[in-house]
Design an enzyme around this catalytic site. Sequence first.
Site, PDB file in Angstrom:
ATOM      1  N   GLU A   1       5.992  15.884  13.145  1.00  0.00           N
ATOM      2  CA  GLU A   1       4.883  16.242  14.036  1.00  0.00           C
ATOM      3  C   GLU A   1       4.555  15.150  15.057  1.00  0.00           C
ATOM      4  O   GLU A   1       3.458  15.099  15.594  1.00  0.00           O
ATOM      5  CB  GLU A   1       3.620  16.578  13.225  1.00  0.00           C
TER       6      GLU A   1
ATOM      7  N   GLU B   1       6.823  18.773  16.094  1.00  0.00           N
ATOM      8  CA  GLU B   1       7.225  20.130  15.724  1.00  0.00           C
ATOM      9  C   GLU B   1       6.325  20.655  14.598  1.00  0.00           C
ATOM     10  O   GLU B   1       5.746  19.890  13.847  1.00  0.00           O
ATOM     11  CB  GLU B   1       8.699  20.195  15.282  1.00  0.00           C
TER      12      GLU B   1
END
Length: 336
Positions: free
Chosen positions: A313, A170
């Site tokens: 991430e 993300e």
Amino acid sequence: MEEIKIPALDVQSMQAVREGFAKMDKPAANLGKLEEMVAQFAGMTGGKLPEKLKSAMVLMCGDHGIAKYGVSAYPQEVTRQMINGYMRGTAGATVLARHAQADVFVCDAGTAFDLSDLPKVYQKKVAWGTNDFTQGPAMTREQAEAGLKVGIEMADLCIDQGYNLLYTGEMGIGNTTSTSAIVSAYLGVDPLLTVGRGSGINDERMKIKRQVVIDGLAKNKPVQGDAMDVLCKVGGYDHAGLAGVIIGAARRRVPVMVDGVNATAAALLAYGLYPECRDYMLCSHLSSDISHKKMLEILQLLPIVDAGMRLGEGTGASLAIVILQAALDVYNHLSR
């Protein structure tokens, strides 16, 4: 939103793996929790364990209206800068994904920027970032459902290409503030126990961040335990998209490695919408953010890596799938 049926785990396949490990000579195979992870993988897929994982990181991007209050160590423009980094392969997340031999799918679910000049980004923008949730709901129900649908579509896209493991990434400045609000709202926990330092903010920004969450909860009064209400009122499009990825993958018996505090908030929402999808989640690492442990307890997930990592991430998942592949290799070779 359409009704989605999520199949039950294949308990016979799980038991077969446990028995396979039990028959191996010790200590040649004595992998502890990794043995159960392989068994869970077999139960999820419902068939023969793969020789090799074909992994896809689905990196969902969305901006947050509350970023304007300075809740992050970085300005909102960094969302676009980081997406550029993913496209060039120069971000830490993409370096680790290459190490894990995983492919990266970057999706714009709701950034505040025009990314049409980046043709490799999947352009699925629901809105130009969420609304400021201190002034009202972050999004409408229609927008929340559209965000979930984006994730389901991305899961289908990857699975149709033969990927047998998805993992979450993300990007969106301000997303840990939204995550803290999600956890407080869904679990009924005081923001003092959910608001962490996110990107590494100082005490001054921490005070602002905590107040933003307090104000957002007071303004919107999300219903405790109601995942859709919580998503609409204090969630983000990155959260909605990742929740959709988890739901969509579970529907098709594909495991999802959940990575980091923001993706775990998305997993919590997916669980609230479809409790059965929890059976298709694996947890990559334990985040240093204070709300992470609380969510993992509810989801009954055990992290594979505990390295004090703050970054999400998909970075922790890239490490964890290397460990999962090693455990699969042991089983596939020694069980014969």
